[in-house]
Design an enzyme around this catalytic site. Structure first.
Site, PDB file in Angstrom:
ATOM      1  N   THR A   1      91.841 115.999 149.747  1.00  0.00           N
ATOM      2  CA  THR A   1      92.736 115.947 150.896  1.00  0.00           C
ATOM      3  C   THR A   1      91.975 115.566 152.157  1.00  0.00           C
ATOM      4  OG1 THR A   1      94.076 117.697 149.906  1.00  0.00           O
ATOM      5  CG2 THR A   1      94.429 117.245 152.229  1.00  0.00           C
TER       6      THR A   1
ATOM      7  N   TYR B   1     105.381 116.072 146.682  1.00  0.00           N
ATOM      8  CA  TYR B   1     106.623 115.371 147.018  1.00  0.00           C
ATOM      9  C   TYR B   1     107.686 115.504 145.920  1.00  0.00           C
ATOM     10  CZ  TYR B   1     109.902 111.930 148.852  1.00  0.00           C
ATOM     11  OH  TYR B   1     111.026 111.327 149.329  1.00  0.00           O
TER      12      TYR B   1
ATOM     13  N   TYR C   1      93.935 122.247 141.453  1.00  0.00           N
ATOM     14  CA  TYR C   1      93.953 122.384 142.915  1.00  0.00           C
ATOM     15  C   TYR C   1      95.361 122.788 143.337  1.00  0.00           C
ATOM     16  CZ  TYR C   1      93.508 120.814 147.852  1.00  0.00           C
ATOM     17  OH  TYR C   1      93.495 120.729 149.223  1.00  0.00           O
TER      18      TYR C   1
ATOM     19  N   ARG D   1     100.786 122.020 151.357  1.00  0.00           N
ATOM     20  CA  ARG D   1     100.853 120.559 151.433  1.00  0.00           C
ATOM     21  C   ARG D   1     101.737 119.954 150.348  1.00  0.00           C
ATOM     22  NH1 ARG D   1      97.281 117.412 154.451  1.00  0.00           N
ATOM     23  NH2 ARG D   1      95.718 118.579 155.648  1.00  0.00           N
TER      24      ARG D   1
ATOM     25  N   LYS E   1      90.611 125.299 142.463  1.00  0.00           N
ATOM     26  CA  LYS E   1      90.475 125.418 143.911  1.00  0.00           C
ATOM     27  C   LYS E   1      91.791 126.007 144.399  1.00  0.00           C
ATOM     28  CE  LYS E   1      90.248 122.887 148.260  1.00  0.00           C
ATOM     29  NZ  LYS E   1      90.187 121.565 148.953  1.00  0.00           N
TER      30      LYS E   1
ATOM     31  N   ILE F   1      85.418 125.089 147.987  1.00  0.00           N
ATOM     32  CA  ILE F   1      85.538 123.659 148.266  1.00  0.00           C
ATOM     33  C   ILE F   1      86.018 123.579 149.702  1.00  0.00           C
ATOM     34  CG2 ILE F   1      86.694 121.508 147.701  1.00  0.00           C
ATOM     35  CD1 ILE F   1      86.691 122.310 144.798  1.00  0.00           C
TER      36      ILE F   1
END
Length: 293
Positions: A43, A106, A132, A137, A162, A204
């Protein structure tokens, strides 16, 4: 397999293009300062604004410049399963140690959709996967029961996570549901201390782009169970952790890097723009607090 301070590297741009020379210097600096692995095209690397050709070139350069000194966890996530597979196959061919694969954004897949997506990748690629989860997000939340099921089905593929959910109870959920060998890496710098105390083994990190030596020392203190030193270093870094998100990331991070180094530009790709004056002031203050300016 992975532990310690692992920066999610920014992707430097100059005049709109990938600045390969600056990126190579960034990779060298990170390794020299004690980072234990590197993540290109996450990201923070603005991967969603990169073409596939650029995405692959960033990964290729990172692996080439690291030259085996530290392992590379290549950012391979996508909201398109086939595109994620494309990234994974390319990264495997280039010599990445693992793929960092975010929950598809999305589309808002269900937990069954997430199981199908990640299972397909496990069955069709030969690269270990670090899951992840960043629901802030992606909107989609990779629930602990789904993580545990993936690790049960494909124990040699799903080696860690993560976790940027902000839910510290999940460290225990994953540890109890999978086992202590499952690598748990914090995805929120400001939570790294309690995350490690609960069973995590590293982070991370966004902040490690700017303060790699301090972040590496902090993670080493955590690994040594040196609570006093961990707290001291955490207090030094804490304002910087929050300053990195005073505006849309990685805007503040790139501004901070440009303050610390004259070889990296404070340049982002639309729809991201350079961070606000308020964010710059917060970054400047945090850099001084950490002894970096």
């Amino acid at each position: 397999m992975f532990s310690g301070s692992i920066p999610a590297l920014v992707t430097p741009f100059r005049d709109g293009a990938f600045d390969e020379q600056a990126f190579r210097r960034l990779v060298d600096w990170q390794i020299e300062c004690g980072s234990s692995a590197l993540v290109p095209c996450g990201t923070t690397g603005e991967n969603s604004t990169l073409s596939n050709a650029e995405h692959h070139r960033v990964i290729e350069v990172c692996i080439e410049q690291a030259a085996g000194r530290v392992p590379i966890i290549a950012g391979c996530g996508s909201n398109d399963t086939m595109n994620a597979l494309l990234h994974m196959n390319f990264s495997k061919k280039c010599g990445a140690a693992a793929a960092l694969v975010v929950a598809p954004y999305y589309n808002k897949p269900s937990q069954e959709g997430l199981l199908a997506h990640f299972s397909y990748l496990a069955e069709n690629a030969e690269l270990p996967i670090v899951l992840y989860n960043v629901p802030g997000r992606t909107v989609t939340d990779l629930r602990p029961e789904t993580v545990c099921e993936l690790a049960r089905r494909f124990p040699d593929t799903f080696i860690g996570i993560k976790d940027a959910s902000g839910d510290l109870s999940r460290v225990t959920d994953h540890r109890r549901g999978i086992g202590k060998d499952f690598v748990q890496l914090c995805g929120d710098d400001e939570l790294a201390l309690p995350f490690n105390a609960a069973g995590g083994v590293g982070c991370i990190s966004v902040t490690a782009n700017v303060a790699p030596k301090l972040c590496a020392e902090f993670q080493a203190a955590c690994a040594a169970n040196d609570l006093e030193e961990s707290r001291r270093l955490n207090d030094l870094l804490y304002p910087l952790h929050y300053a990195m998100f005073e505006d849309s990331s990685p805007g503040p991070c790139k501004y901070a890097l440009a303050q610390v180094h004259d070889w990296i530009e404070n340049e982002l790709r639309l729809p991201l723009v350079p961070c606000s004056d308020k964010a710059r002031a917060a970054v400047d203050e945090a850099l001084v607090h950490a002894g970096l300016l």
